[in-house]
Design an enzyme around this catalytic site. Structure first.
Site, mmCIF file in Angstrom:
data_model
loop_
_atom_site.group_PDB
_atom_site.id
_atom_site.type_symbol
_atom_site.label_atom_id
_atom_site.label_comp_id
_atom_site.label_asym_id
_atom_site.label_seq_id
_atom_site.Cartn_x
_atom_site.Cartn_y
_atom_site.Cartn_z
ATOM 1 N N ARG A 72 61.687 30.602 38.723
ATOM 2 C CA ARG A 72 60.948 31.882 38.779
ATOM 3 C C ARG A 72 61.422 32.813 39.884
ATOM 4 O O ARG A 72 60.845 33.837 40.161
ATOM 5 C CB ARG A 72 59.528 31.605 38.761
ATOM 6 C CG ARG A 72 58.605 31.490 37.495
ATOM 7 C CD ARG A 72 57.412 31.124 37.852
ATOM 8 N NE ARG A 72 56.488 31.397 37.107
ATOM 9 C CZ ARG A 72 55.722 30.695 36.065
ATOM 10 N NH1 ARG A 72 56.226 29.658 35.578
ATOM 11 N NH2 ARG A 72 54.446 31.488 35.440
ATOM 12 N N ARG A 85 49.934 37.521 37.578
ATOM 13 C CA ARG A 85 51.378 36.728 36.973
ATOM 14 C C ARG A 85 52.121 37.465 36.374
ATOM 15 O O ARG A 85 53.654 37.397 36.616
ATOM 16 C CB ARG A 85 50.980 35.676 36.050
ATOM 17 C CG ARG A 85 50.201 34.756 36.799
ATOM 18 C CD ARG A 85 50.042 33.257 36.139
ATOM 19 N NE ARG A 85 49.619 33.236 34.618
ATOM 20 C CZ ARG A 85 48.704 33.179 34.116
ATOM 21 N NH1 ARG A 85 47.588 33.449 34.937
ATOM 22 N NH2 ARG A 85 48.601 33.143 32.850
ATOM 23 N N ARG A 97 44.367 34.246 24.184
ATOM 24 C CA ARG A 97 44.483 32.913 24.844
ATOM 25 C C ARG A 97 43.482 32.510 25.620
ATOM 26 O O ARG A 97 42.798 31.379 25.800
ATOM 27 C CB ARG A 97 45.829 32.799 25.401
ATOM 28 C CG ARG A 97 46.137 31.285 26.129
ATOM 29 C CD ARG A 97 47.541 31.072 26.644
ATOM 30 N NE ARG A 97 47.562 31.471 28.098
ATOM 31 C CZ ARG A 97 48.606 31.592 28.968
ATOM 32 N NH1 ARG A 97 50.049 31.407 28.157
ATOM 33 N NH2 ARG A 97 48.629 31.845 29.884
ATOM 34 N N ARG A 108 41.774 28.707 30.375
ATOM 35 C CA ARG A 108 42.241 28.090 31.499
ATOM 36 C C ARG A 108 41.941 28.999 32.751
ATOM 37 O O ARG A 108 41.603 30.154 32.912
ATOM 38 C CB ARG A 108 44.092 28.651 31.428
ATOM 39 C CG ARG A 108 44.646 27.469 30.896
ATOM 40 C CD ARG A 108 46.075 28.166 30.655
ATOM 41 N NE ARG A 108 46.828 28.451 31.618
ATOM 42 C CZ ARG A 108 48.022 29.021 31.635
ATOM 43 N NH1 ARG A 108 48.701 28.686 30.530
ATOM 44 N NH2 ARG A 108 48.630 29.563 32.518
ATOM 45 N N LYS A 135 56.579 31.388 25.161
ATOM 46 C CA LYS A 135 57.704 30.609 25.934
ATOM 47 C C LYS A 135 57.532 28.950 25.828
ATOM 48 O O LYS A 135 58.231 28.122 25.526
ATOM 49 C CB LYS A 135 57.728 30.979 27.211
ATOM 50 C CG LYS A 135 58.805 30.318 28.131
ATOM 51 C CD LYS A 135 58.768 31.016 29.317
ATOM 52 C CE LYS A 135 57.416 31.219 30.184
ATOM 53 N NZ LYS A 135 56.894 30.271 30.523
#
Ligand code: ADP
Length: 192
Positions: A90, A146, A129, A135, A15
């Site tokens: 969201r 999530r 990722r 992250r 996204k």
């Protein structure tokens, strides 16, 4: 055509990458709530300090914080002719607030793009990722959390946008370029 767009899709669907590419092609800014939170956390701002406890755990930042932040950003001059919202709304409350903010400015959404991908592909991409980007919220637990929140709170929003005739779904599988062209073609077909 104006381009007041939302891009939706679960974590790992690409996204953010696609939002940035569409923004260039359509000449509008991307507004990524995740990026704004990360910039504030890095900068140690008051907003960043408030958001960090939630983002680190993979939880949503409370609606009142997020809604105010997005309303401010949408009021900036570069968003007047269009925008791509990435990571917002969201929740149902956020979607309601967004409608109100746009209506207050005499505008409305043009389309909601949804990237669709199977769960196994998403998990694979997220783990990759996590290795590359390091992250703080890409831990195993936070990723799972999530994806859960997405399925429970965010995915249902597509129904509401579909009912309003705004939803445009595209397959997220394929080369990055291919997906961008697919999204642009689907959007063009939708807005006519
Ligand atoms: P991802 O899509 O991988 O979850 P994002 O970069 O979009 O990552 O968001 C990172 C974190 O920022 C989220 O887990 C959440 O804590 C916070 N966040 C982003 N957008 C929102 C939002 N619309 N409402 C509440 N929290 C948000």
């Amino acid at each position: 055509m104006t381009a007041r767009l939302i891009i939706m899709g679960p974590q790992g669907s690409g996204k953010g990458t696609q939002a940035a590419r569409l923004a260039v092609r359509l000449g509008v800014p991307t507004i990524s709530t995740g990026d704004i939170f990360r910039a504030n956390i890095k900068g140690g701002t008051e907003l960043g300090v408030r958001a960090k406890v939630f983002t680190d755990a993979g939880n949503l930042v409370p609606d009142e914080i997020t809604n105010a932040m997005v309303a401010d950003r949408l009021a900036e001059p570069d968003a007047a002719a269009g925008f791509i919202l990435d990571g917002y709304p969201r929740t149902a409350d956020q979607a309601d607030v967004l409608d109100g903010v746009l209506a207050g400015a005499g505008s409305a959404l043009d389309a909601v793009l949804e990237l669709d991908a199977p769960r196994e592909e998403l998990l694979q991409r997220l783990h990759k990722r996590a290795e590359i980007e390091n992250r703080a919220d890409d831990t195993e637990d936070a990723i799972r959390r999530r994806l859960e929140i997405y399925a429970e709170q965010t995915a249902p929003l597509t129904t509401r946008y579909a009912e309003r005739g705004l939803l445009v779904v595209a397959d997220a599988i394929g080369e990055v370029d291919e997906v961008t062209e697919r999204l642009l073609a689907a959007l063009a077909a939708h807005v006519g």
